[in-house]
Design an enzyme around this catalytic site. Structure first.
Site, PDB file in Angstrom:
ATOM      1  N   GLY A   1      -7.765  12.950   2.555  1.00  0.00           N
ATOM      2  CA  GLY A   1      -6.608  13.574   3.181  1.00  0.00           C
ATOM      3  C   GLY A   1      -5.918  14.525   2.223  1.00  0.00           C
TER       4      GLY A   1
ATOM      5  CB  SER B   1      -1.218   5.189   6.657  1.00  0.00           C
ATOM      6  OG  SER B   1      -0.831   3.952   7.178  1.00  0.00           O
TER       7      SER B   1
ATOM      8  CG  ASN C   1      -0.634   0.018   5.506  1.00  0.00           C
ATOM      9  OD1 ASN C   1      -1.457  -0.367   4.691  1.00  0.00           O
ATOM     10  ND2 ASN C   1      -0.871  -0.001   6.807  1.00  0.00           N
TER      11      ASN C   1
ATOM     12  CG  ASN D   1      -1.922   1.079   1.273  1.00  0.00           C
ATOM     13  OD1 ASN D   1      -2.170   1.734   0.269  1.00  0.00           O
ATOM     14  ND2 ASN D   1      -2.496   1.324   2.424  1.00  0.00           N
ATOM     15  CB  CYS D   2       0.853   4.305   1.853  1.00  0.00           C
ATOM     16  SG  CYS D   2       0.145   3.775   3.421  1.00  0.00           S
TER      17      CYS D   2
ATOM     18  CD  GLU E   1     -11.913  10.011  -3.062  1.00  0.00           C
ATOM     19  OE1 GLU E   1     -10.861   9.385  -2.922  1.00  0.00           O
ATOM     20  OE2 GLU E   1     -12.161  10.710  -4.039  1.00  0.00           O
TER      21      GLU E   1
ATOM     22  CB  CYS F   1      -3.807  10.212   3.083  1.00  0.00           C
ATOM     23  SG  CYS F   1      -5.242  10.839   3.951  1.00  0.00           S
TER      24      CYS F   1
ATOM     25  CE1 TYR G   1      -4.692   5.134   7.662  1.00  0.00           C
ATOM     26  CE2 TYR G   1      -6.020   3.701   6.291  1.00  0.00           C
ATOM     27  CZ  TYR G   1      -5.166   4.772   6.419  1.00  0.00           C
ATOM     28  OH  TYR G   1      -4.804   5.485   5.302  1.00  0.00           O
TER      29      TYR G   1
ATOM     30  CG  MET H   1       3.905   5.461   5.769  1.00  0.00           C
ATOM     31  SD  MET H   1       3.881   3.650   5.912  1.00  0.00           S
ATOM     32  CE  MET H   1       2.463   3.396   6.990  1.00  0.00           C
TER      33      MET H   1
END
Length: 731
Positions: free
Chosen positions: A705, A411, A430, A197-198, A571, A409, A566, A407
């Protein structure tokens, strides 16, 4: 929701039914619960009566049918019963009692649900929705322009990825996602591919030690201009190798050594022509200041003009603000001034990168601090461009155990040390998010707190299985799948081609996230819609996030990865969960009747709290969900009153760790209006001259974010109104 009315001494007509387990379509074994039969029949009866209210006699009649179904099942089955066998019994009893219309509606209800399950994995059906620009497909991400070819290609590939991914997931996880009990994020990328992910990119290691992109071996830069050019290339490649956001931590401190190389070069040139040491230094500083500004401006433009393989600008965040030497201060100043200046001749607001300014007492908090002038510039920037968001140093340390930017937005990584006892933040990542639909659990509980906790426990078991699956799927990647991440330094420690990627995930180096949505709606189900100052209600919501954290911590200790709680950037999820629950429960006051769910722990935006009220209310939650969180405050136009914003920033310092600014910054280039544009069917419109031409309007809204520019591209009918109505609760 109406409950079945039982004799006070029994819960079921046949106590033996308590021994029977229902075998669900996804293979799970669950307790027999005839409330679900009752609910399905009520829904079918409403359809027969064309949504007219049911009379007490109607409810009594349905209850009689349910009791007859119970008797039939108790007589025919001794241990387990499959779900379709129960449904067949229901249909048989309905026909036996001459309830033909009700039987037809019940059969239709079953068939529609079967069709819905099949459509979710039917590629042709979903591609048809894409071709017809169905908003649930083309507008799932606010920063993806569905008119662009590479975005269309990515959306098409995403449809295939989702269809295959749903079939790859454990059946009970796929079923829970399709029903809306949970949301398995980013199904268009994962698990079809074992992408992560991020992340926090290890720019320092890559810039200092060199790296490789494609066939090019890239050596350490010798100037700040080359350093920022390399950063933009790294961002583009990382963003194409994962599906989440990426961040640069302490950008000013990262780039200062390269700016110093520029300074040394200019000083050497000055020594050839200028005799005065003071003038040499002044010359070198002025030239370096220009280099810094040009380099940071190039980085801003390059990030905003990049398109990754998935058809969007990389979701990038730059953290800065703690450096105090001359080079670091000049980099901070340049970042903010460039953002204030805007992009292009029309000075439009840059959407990326997200700017995150760090505030620390003794550095830039108070007028006597050495960098207070930079804070004043950050305040001006936020009033004009909404960014930067701020991180309060001491609170972030308290909440997460070390200081670092999120990371992407929101996280956050927790503090972590390697085998040598060295703190490591950059180079970590993540592995994905699964979000729990809390309002649905509250409505299913029907006012029964004990039942709420029981259902929550059951759903958390599904979430656990989903998250463990995410981890196991990510572990199936090889370094060769994403060389920039695993082999060339973005993830810190560099692996060889055949190494195990789990080396970078295990021992809680990586996070995997349990998300949640709708604490406001959950409390509304039990305590009414105006519960914010009812301490019993708030304690209930805090108990929920405490329970989530307790489970996540236990899973982390069991599996060796950091399971974080989290506060999800929801969105499209604010819409999806609410839409599914409206279909199931109807319009429920303060829950589904708003057409959206409130994100995570946030204050009900309809009440328009002051910034101070909002911060005081929300500050108690992040310590239980420090794997991801952000707070926002709403303001009117602030450009002439940055001190008002500073008052909120200062008030927030010891209360919250991460704070964003929402203030109207739309601009009309026809009449010069600045403020908040009006949403219309034609798009966002200048309230002064009614201009809605994207070429002469700059409309910027915060839909997650990050910022988004809904006016910059055509959208399906009504989308602008939808964004306007959802813009607050998405936060």
């Amino acid at each position: 929701m109406m409950e079945l009315k039982r004799n006070e001494t029994e819960t079921l007509v046949h106590p033996r039914l308590t021994q029977i387990k229902i075998i669900k379509r996804d293979g799970r074994h669950v307790d027999f619960d005839d409330q679900k039969i009752y609910d399905a029949l009520v829904k079918a009866k409403k359809e027969v009566m064309e949504e007219q209210p049911l009379s007490p006699l109607d409810h009594e009649r349905i209850l009689e049918i349910v009791e007859r179904v119970d008797s039939e099942i108790a007589e025919r089955f001794t241990e387990n019963v499959k779900i379709y066998e129960i449904q067949n019994v229901v249909e048989h009893i309905l026909l036996e009692k001459n309830e033909y219309e009700l039987a037809q509606a019940y059969i239709n209800y079953r068939t529609q649900r079967d069709f819905a399950r099949s459509k979710a994995t039917d590629i042709n059906f979903t591609i048809g929705k894409l071709i017809n620009k169905d908003r649930t497909v083309v507008n799932e991400n606010a920063n993806k322009d569905s008119d662009v070819f590479n975005t269309q290609r990515d959306l098409t590939a995403g449809i295939v990825g989702k269809s295959i991914g749903l079939k790859m997931l454990p059946p009970h996880v796929a079923n829970a996602h399709q029903k809306g009990d949970i949301h398995y994020h980013d199904l268009d990328y994962h698990p079809y591919t074992p992408m992560t992910n991020c992340c926090l990119i290890d720019f320092k290691g890559m810039l200092n030690d060199g790296f490789k992109i494609g066939n090019a071996e890239v050596e350490s830069p010798k100037s700040i201009q080359t350093a920022t050019a390399q950063i933009s290339q790294i961002i583009a490649n990382v963003a194409s190798s994962q599906y989440g956001g990426c961040s640069a931590d302490r950008t000013d401190e990262l780039l200062a050594p390269f700016a110093k190389l520029n300074y040394k070069k200019h000083l050497a040139d000055a020594e050839r022509w200028i005799e005065s040491p003071e003038k040499r230094e002044a010359f070198a500083k002025e030239k370096t200041r220009k280099d810094i500004f040009d380099a940071m401006q190039s980085l801003e433009y390059e990030i905003n003009t990049l398109f990754t393989s998935n058809g969007q600008t990389p979701f990038t965040s730059l953290g800065f603000g703690l450096g105090t030497n001359w080079f670091e201060r000049e980099i901070q100043r340049a970042i903010l001034q460039i953002r204030i200046n805007g992009l292009g001749s029309e000075r439009r607001t840059a959407i990326f990168p997200k700017l995150i300014f760090s505030i620390k007492k003794g550095v830039n908090f108070a007028p006597e601090d050495p960098n207070y002038d930079i804070k004043e510039l950050a305040l001006e920037c936020a009033t004009k461009r909404m960014y930067p968001d701020i991180l309060n140093y001491d609170k972030i340390m308290e909440l997460t155990g070390s200081f670092k930017v999120p990371m992407g937005c929101r996280s956050f990584l927790q503090g972590w040390q390697d085998e040598n006892g060295q703190e490591v933040n950059v180079g970590r990542m993540n592995l994905g998010v699964v979000t729990l639909n809390l309002p649905r659990i509250a409505m299913e509980a029907g006012g029964d707190l004990d039942k709420f906790w029981q259902i929550l426990e059951e759903r958390l078991e599904i979430v656990k299985d989903a998250l463990v699956y995410r981890v196991e799927r990510c572990k199936e990647a090889t370094p060769a799948n994403a060389p920039i991440l695993y082999m060339y330094g973005a993830f810190g420690k560099r692996l060889n081609r055949n190494d195990n990627v789990n080396e970078l995930f295990k021992n809680k180096r990586a996070t995997v996230s349990l998300g949640y949505i709708g604490l406001y709606e959950v409390a509304s189900a039990f305590y009414g819609g105006a519960w914010e100052y009812d301490q019993t209600a708030k304690d209930f919501t805090l108990a929920i996030v405490k329970e989530l954290k307790a489970h996540a911590d236990a899973w982390g200790n069991e599996y060796g990865y950091h399971f974080s709680v989290y506060s999800t950037p929801s969105e499209s999820l604010t819409d999806r969960f609410c839409r599914l629950d409206t279909e199931k429960f109807g319009e429920v006051p303060n829950i589904t009747d708003k057409d959206y769910y409130t994100n995570s722990f946030h204050y009900d935006v309809r009440k328009n709290p002051t910034p101070f009220e909002k911060l005081d209310f929300e500050k108690d939650y992040p310590k239980y969900c420090s794997g991801g969180f952000i707070h926002y405050c709403e303001y009117p136009m602030l450009q002439q009153n940055p001190k008002a914003l500073e008052a909120v920033w200062d008030y927030s310092y010891d209360k919250v760790g991460y704070l964003g600014t929402n203030t109207p910054i739309d601009h009309c280039y026809e009449c010069g209006f600045e403020g908040d544009f009006t949403p219309t069917e034609k798009g966002f419109e200048c309230p002064q001259c009614h201009n809605h031409d994207p070429k002469t309007c700059d409309v910027v809204k915060r839909t997650c974010g990050y910022l988004g520019n809904p006016q910059a591209r055509p959208m399906v009918h009504g989308r602008h109104k939808e964004i306007s109505s959802r813009v607050k609760h998405m936060k």
